[in-house]
Scaffold this motif. Structure first.
Motif, short mmCIF file in Angstrom:
data_model
loop_
_atom_site.label_atom_id
_atom_site.label_comp_id
_atom_site.label_asym_id
_atom_site.label_seq_id
_atom_site.Cartn_x
_atom_site.Cartn_y
_atom_site.Cartn_z
N ILE A 239 38.33 18.20 -0.51
CA ILE A 239 39.39 17.86 -1.22
C ILE A 239 38.78 17.75 -2.87
O ILE A 239 37.54 17.28 -2.96
CB ILE A 239 39.72 16.36 -1.07
CG1 ILE A 239 40.40 16.19 0.23
CG2 ILE A 239 40.90 16.04 -2.20
CD1 ILE A 239 40.72 14.77 0.49
N PRO A 240 39.14 18.97 -3.53
CA PRO A 240 38.56 18.94 -4.96
C PRO A 240 38.72 17.67 -5.83
O PRO A 240 39.69 17.12 -5.66
CB PRO A 240 39.23 20.16 -5.47
CG PRO A 240 40.01 20.63 -4.62
CD PRO A 240 39.82 19.75 -3.31
N SER B 269 33.66 17.56 -8.84
CA SER B 269 33.11 17.26 -7.38
C SER B 269 34.19 17.28 -6.32
O SER B 269 35.22 17.89 -6.50
CB SER B 269 32.70 15.62 -7.40
OG SER B 269 31.99 15.33 -6.23
N ASN B 270 33.54 17.02 -5.32
CA ASN B 270 34.67 17.28 -3.88
C ASN B 270 34.24 15.97 -3.12
O ASN B 270 33.08 15.34 -3.18
CB ASN B 270 34.01 18.60 -3.02
CG ASN B 270 34.49 19.70 -3.67
OD1 ASN B 270 35.53 19.82 -4.31
ND2 ASN B 270 33.45 20.50 -3.96
N SER C 276 41.92 21.52 1.00
CA SER C 276 43.09 20.87 0.55
C SER C 276 43.67 21.43 -0.65
O SER C 276 42.93 21.71 -1.72
CB SER C 276 42.64 19.26 0.15
OG SER C 276 44.15 18.81 -0.29
N PRO C 277 45.00 21.62 -0.62
CA PRO C 277 45.75 22.32 -1.76
C PRO C 277 45.76 21.39 -2.92
O PRO C 277 46.29 21.77 -4.02
CB PRO C 277 46.83 22.72 -1.10
CG PRO C 277 47.29 22.00 -0.05
CD PRO C 277 45.72 21.53 0.49
#
Length: 114
Positions: free
Chosen positions: A9-10, A23-24, A56-57
């Motif tokens: 997930i960004p 980050s992620n 993840s979008p």
């Protein structure tokens, strides 16, 4: 056989000074099962380690904010008033219990101790 499902997930973290950190966030789920070399024991399938990635979008944005002095004042006053009300209720409960216990019935007459 081991299966790892990895979700990425960004994330953007914005600090008070306006700088941004890109980050992620990661989440990992691990599944395992026994695979037999022949049809004797375990489930069928190819033995090994498998990884599945999912991007993840959606993006998470975390913004750092400072709280005002009024927020601190409100929290302090809520704690003081909550403590006061709790002790007031405990005092009322103890007072009513002591009042009921202090009444003694002697020969059909109720006598109040003083």
């Amino acid at each position: 056989m081991f299966n790892y499902y990895i979700k990425i997930i960004p994330t953007i973290y914005e600090r008070l000074d306006g700088s941004k950190l890109f980050s992620n966030q990661f989440s990992v789920t691990k599944h395992s099962k026994t695979v037999g070399a022949f049809s004797g024991g375990g489930d069928g399938g190819m033995p090994g380690i498998f990884f599945s990635y999912e991007l993840s979008p959606l993006m998470v944005k975390i913004t750092e904010k400072s709280k005002s002095l009024g927020h601190l004042w409100t929290k302090i006053m809520c704690n003081i008033s909550g403590t006061y009300i709790t002790f007031m209720l405990v005092d009322a409960l103890l007072h009513s219990c002591v009042k009921k216990i202090s009444k003694v019935e002697i020969g059909g007459k109720t006598v109040t101790k003083r």
